[in-house]
Scaffold this motif. Sequence first.
Motif, PDB file in Angstrom:
ATOM      1  N   LEU A  32       0.875  -1.171   0.000  1.00  0.00           N
ATOM      2  CA  LEU A  32       0.000   0.000   0.000  1.00  0.00           C
ATOM      3  C   LEU A  32       0.915   1.224   0.000  1.00  0.00           C
ATOM      4  CD1 LEU A  32      -2.622  -1.086   2.677  1.00  0.00           C
ATOM      5  CD2 LEU A  32      -2.860  -1.164   0.192  1.00  0.00           C
ATOM      6  N   TYR A  33       1.149   1.770  -1.161  1.00  0.00           N
ATOM      7  CA  TYR A  33       2.122   2.849  -1.290  1.00  0.00           C
ATOM      8  C   TYR A  33       1.514   4.172  -0.854  1.00  0.00           C
ATOM      9  CZ  TYR A  33       4.600  -0.831  -3.562  1.00  0.00           C
ATOM     10  OH  TYR A  33       5.215  -2.024  -3.803  1.00  0.00           O
ATOM     11  N   PRO A  34       2.265   4.955  -0.102  1.00  0.00           N
ATOM     12  CA  PRO A  34       1.723   6.188   0.470  1.00  0.00           C
ATOM     13  C   PRO A  34       1.608   7.307  -0.567  1.00  0.00           C
ATOM     14  CG  PRO A  34       4.024   5.958   1.054  1.00  0.00           C
ATOM     15  CD  PRO A  34       3.635   4.697   0.334  1.00  0.00           C
ATOM     16  N   CYS A  35       0.556   8.094  -0.388  1.00  0.00           N
ATOM     17  CA  CYS A  35       0.412   9.311  -1.192  1.00  0.00           C
ATOM     18  C   CYS A  35       1.179  10.429  -0.481  1.00  0.00           C
ATOM     19  CB  CYS A  35      -1.070   9.665  -1.346  1.00  0.00           C
ATOM     20  SG  CYS A  35      -1.844  10.250   0.182  1.00  0.00           S
ATOM     21  N   GLU A  36       1.132  11.604  -1.046  1.00  0.00           N
ATOM     22  CA  GLU A  36       1.848  12.742  -0.464  1.00  0.00           C
ATOM     23  C   GLU A  36       1.347  13.049   0.948  1.00  0.00           C
ATOM     24  OE1 GLU A  36       2.736  17.438  -1.483  1.00  0.00           O
ATOM     25  OE2 GLU A  36       1.806  16.164  -2.993  1.00  0.00           O
ATOM     26  N   MET A  37       0.030  13.021   1.147  1.00  0.00           N
ATOM     27  CA  MET A  37      -0.528  13.343   2.460  1.00  0.00           C
ATOM     28  C   MET A  37      -0.206  12.261   3.493  1.00  0.00           C
ATOM     29  SD  MET A  37      -4.106  15.037   1.239  1.00  0.00           S
ATOM     30  CE  MET A  37      -4.625  15.653   2.813  1.00  0.00           C
ATOM     31  N   CYS A  38      -0.043  11.021   3.045  1.00  0.00           N
ATOM     32  CA  CYS A  38       0.385   9.953   3.957  1.00  0.00           C
ATOM     33  C   CYS A  38       1.778  10.266   4.498  1.00  0.00           C
ATOM     34  CB  CYS A  38       0.405   8.610   3.237  1.00  0.00           C
ATOM     35  SG  CYS A  38      -1.216   7.988   2.750  1.00  0.00           S
ATOM     36  N   HIS A  39       2.649  10.754   3.607  1.00  0.00           N
ATOM     37  CA  HIS A  39       3.990  11.132   4.052  1.00  0.00           C
ATOM     38  C   HIS A  39       3.922  12.291   5.037  1.00  0.00           C
ATOM     39  CE1 HIS A  39       6.507   8.475   1.711  1.00  0.00           C
ATOM     40  NE2 HIS A  39       5.797   8.741   0.634  1.00  0.00           N
ATOM     41  N   TRP A  40       3.011  13.237   4.796  1.00  0.00           N
ATOM     42  CA  TRP A  40       2.865  14.358   5.736  1.00  0.00           C
ATOM     43  C   TRP A  40       2.574  13.859   7.142  1.00  0.00           C
ATOM     44  CZ3 TRP A  40      -1.083  18.069   2.958  1.00  0.00           C
ATOM     45  CH2 TRP A  40      -0.509  18.573   1.793  1.00  0.00           C
ATOM     46  N   GLN A  41       1.787  12.786   7.264  1.00  0.00           N
ATOM     47  CA  GLN A  41       1.426  12.263   8.582  1.00  0.00           C
ATOM     48  C   GLN A  41       2.607  11.581   9.263  1.00  0.00           C
ATOM     49  OE1 GLN A  41      -2.656  10.306   8.585  1.00  0.00           O
ATOM     50  NE2 GLN A  41      -2.259  10.622   6.399  1.00  0.00           N
ATOM     51  N   ASP A 110      -1.909  20.437 -22.682  1.00  0.00           N
ATOM     52  CA  ASP A 110      -1.645  20.824 -21.291  1.00  0.00           C
ATOM     53  C   ASP A 110      -2.296  19.842 -20.315  1.00  0.00           C
ATOM     54  OD1 ASP A 110      -0.227  23.039 -22.121  1.00  0.00           O
ATOM     55  OD2 ASP A 110      -1.919  24.421 -21.875  1.00  0.00           O
ATOM     56  N   ARG A 111      -3.513  19.422 -20.606  1.00  0.00           N
ATOM     57  CA  ARG A 111      -4.211  18.473 -19.734  1.00  0.00           C
ATOM     58  C   ARG A 111      -3.485  17.134 -19.713  1.00  0.00           C
ATOM     59  NH1 ARG A 111      -9.060  20.997 -22.027  1.00  0.00           N
ATOM     60  NH2 ARG A 111      -9.006  19.412 -23.654  1.00  0.00           N
ATOM     61  N   LEU A 112      -3.056  16.677 -20.894  1.00  0.00           N
ATOM     62  CA  LEU A 112      -2.331  15.408 -20.969  1.00  0.00           C
ATOM     63  C   LEU A 112      -1.017  15.504 -20.198  1.00  0.00           C
ATOM     64  CD1 LEU A 112      -2.023  12.536 -21.977  1.00  0.00           C
ATOM     65  CD2 LEU A 112      -1.039  13.456 -24.082  1.00  0.00           C
ATOM     66  N   ALA A 113      -0.303  16.595 -20.360  1.00  0.00           N
ATOM     67  CA  ALA A 113       0.966  16.782 -19.650  1.00  0.00           C
ATOM     68  C   ALA A 113       0.734  16.804 -18.140  1.00  0.00           C
ATOM     69  CB  ALA A 113       1.642  18.068 -20.108  1.00  0.00           C
ATOM     70  N   ALA A 114      -0.344  17.455 -17.701  1.00  0.00           N
ATOM     71  CA  ALA A 114      -0.653  17.509 -16.278  1.00  0.00           C
ATOM     72  C   ALA A 114      -0.989  16.120 -15.747  1.00  0.00           C
ATOM     73  CB  ALA A 114      -1.819  18.462 -16.021  1.00  0.00           C
ATOM     74  N   LEU A 115      -1.725  15.341 -16.506  1.00  0.00           N
ATOM     75  CA  LEU A 115      -2.058  13.982 -16.089  1.00  0.00           C
ATOM     76  C   LEU A 115      -0.822  13.103 -16.005  1.00  0.00           C
ATOM     77  CD1 LEU A 115      -5.354  13.281 -18.042  1.00  0.00           C
ATOM     78  CD2 LEU A 115      -5.071  13.422 -15.572  1.00  0.00           C
ATOM     79  N   LEU A 116       0.093  13.267 -16.948  1.00  0.00           N
ATOM     80  CA  LEU A 116       1.311  12.465 -16.947  1.00  0.00           C
ATOM     81  C   LEU A 116       2.235  12.829 -15.785  1.00  0.00           C
ATOM     82  CD1 LEU A 116       2.056  12.275 -20.770  1.00  0.00           C
ATOM     83  CD2 LEU A 116       1.182  10.456 -19.290  1.00  0.00           C
ATOM     84  N   ARG A 117       2.168  14.079 -15.331  1.00  0.00           N
ATOM     85  CA  ARG A 117       2.987  14.517 -14.196  1.00  0.00           C
ATOM     86  C   ARG A 117       2.366  14.140 -12.859  1.00  0.00           C
ATOM     87  NH1 ARG A 117       3.126  19.333 -17.079  1.00  0.00           N
ATOM     88  NH2 ARG A 117       1.646  20.224 -15.613  1.00  0.00           N
ATOM     89  N   ALA A 118       1.069  13.852 -12.845  1.00  0.00           N
ATOM     90  CA  ALA A 118       0.363  13.578 -11.592  1.00  0.00           C
ATOM     91  C   ALA A 118       0.862  12.282 -10.972  1.00  0.00           C
ATOM     92  CB  ALA A 118      -1.134  13.491 -11.851  1.00  0.00           C
ATOM     93  N   PRO A 119       0.927  12.249  -9.650  1.00  0.00           N
ATOM     94  CA  PRO A 119       1.344  11.020  -8.968  1.00  0.00           C
ATOM     95  C   PRO A 119       0.351   9.886  -9.217  1.00  0.00           C
ATOM     96  CG  PRO A 119       1.118  12.861  -7.431  1.00  0.00           C
ATOM     97  CD  PRO A 119       0.624  13.323  -8.742  1.00  0.00           C
ATOM     98  N   MET A 120       0.847   8.666  -9.136  1.00  0.00           N
ATOM     99  CA  MET A 120      -0.003   7.509  -9.357  1.00  0.00           C
ATOM    100  C   MET A 120      -0.870   7.191  -8.134  1.00  0.00           C
ATOM    101  SD  MET A 120       0.575   6.801 -12.431  1.00  0.00           S
ATOM    102  CE  MET A 120      -0.263   5.261 -12.623  1.00  0.00           C
ATOM    103  N   ILE A 121      -0.415   7.546  -6.965  1.00  0.00           N
ATOM    104  CA  ILE A 121      -1.165   7.279  -5.743  1.00  0.00           C
ATOM    105  C   ILE A 121      -1.915   8.553  -5.376  1.00  0.00           C
ATOM    106  CG2 ILE A 121      -1.045   6.541  -3.346  1.00  0.00           C
ATOM    107  CD1 ILE A 121      -0.080   4.441  -5.390  1.00  0.00           C
ATOM    108  N   ARG A 122      -3.239   8.489  -5.447  1.00  0.00           N
ATOM    109  CA  ARG A 122      -4.049   9.671  -5.184  1.00  0.00           C
ATOM    110  C   ARG A 122      -4.352   9.800  -3.698  1.00  0.00           C
ATOM    111  NH1 ARG A 122      -8.883   9.495  -9.309  1.00  0.00           N
ATOM    112  NH2 ARG A 122      -9.762  10.586  -7.530  1.00  0.00           N
TER     113      ARG A 122
END
Length: 158
Positions: A32-41, A110-122
Amino acid sequence: MTPSLAQARLLALLIPAALLAGAWGSQLIGHLYPCEMCHWQRWPHYAALVAALAAFALPVEARGLTLLAAVLIAGSGAIGVYHAGVEWGWWHGVTACTQTATFAGSSADDRLAALLRAPMIRCDVAQWRLAGVSLAGWNALVSLVGAGAVIFLAEKRA
């Protein structure tokens, strides 16, 4: 040192250690890989471990360091409440790892580029729940109740 302060000091060490062990175990063993907010915790728990260990190394400062650890544990719990609320859709997350990003007026490229940059774990989707409560929710519950117990014990006289 009073027995209740000794208990508070031990609890201030065990709570973040157990929660971090659970987080790392679910990541390394449960995948279960952590998202950004999981790391914040996790960060306040790391700091709480340092404060709690310092309370053992510096007994003369044990009360203050134990209370500092409790505040840090509660901080992680507050982040957990925020994260759980994002997962339940009660409010929007502030990070790029949620679905709240808007692409109004953006080109398809721009939308495609933003999606490709988005993290995989939401951050807005719980990967796992127990009794309907996500890992962020469990962190919030254990951290806030645990921090309250540490403060109660540290402030107890005799």
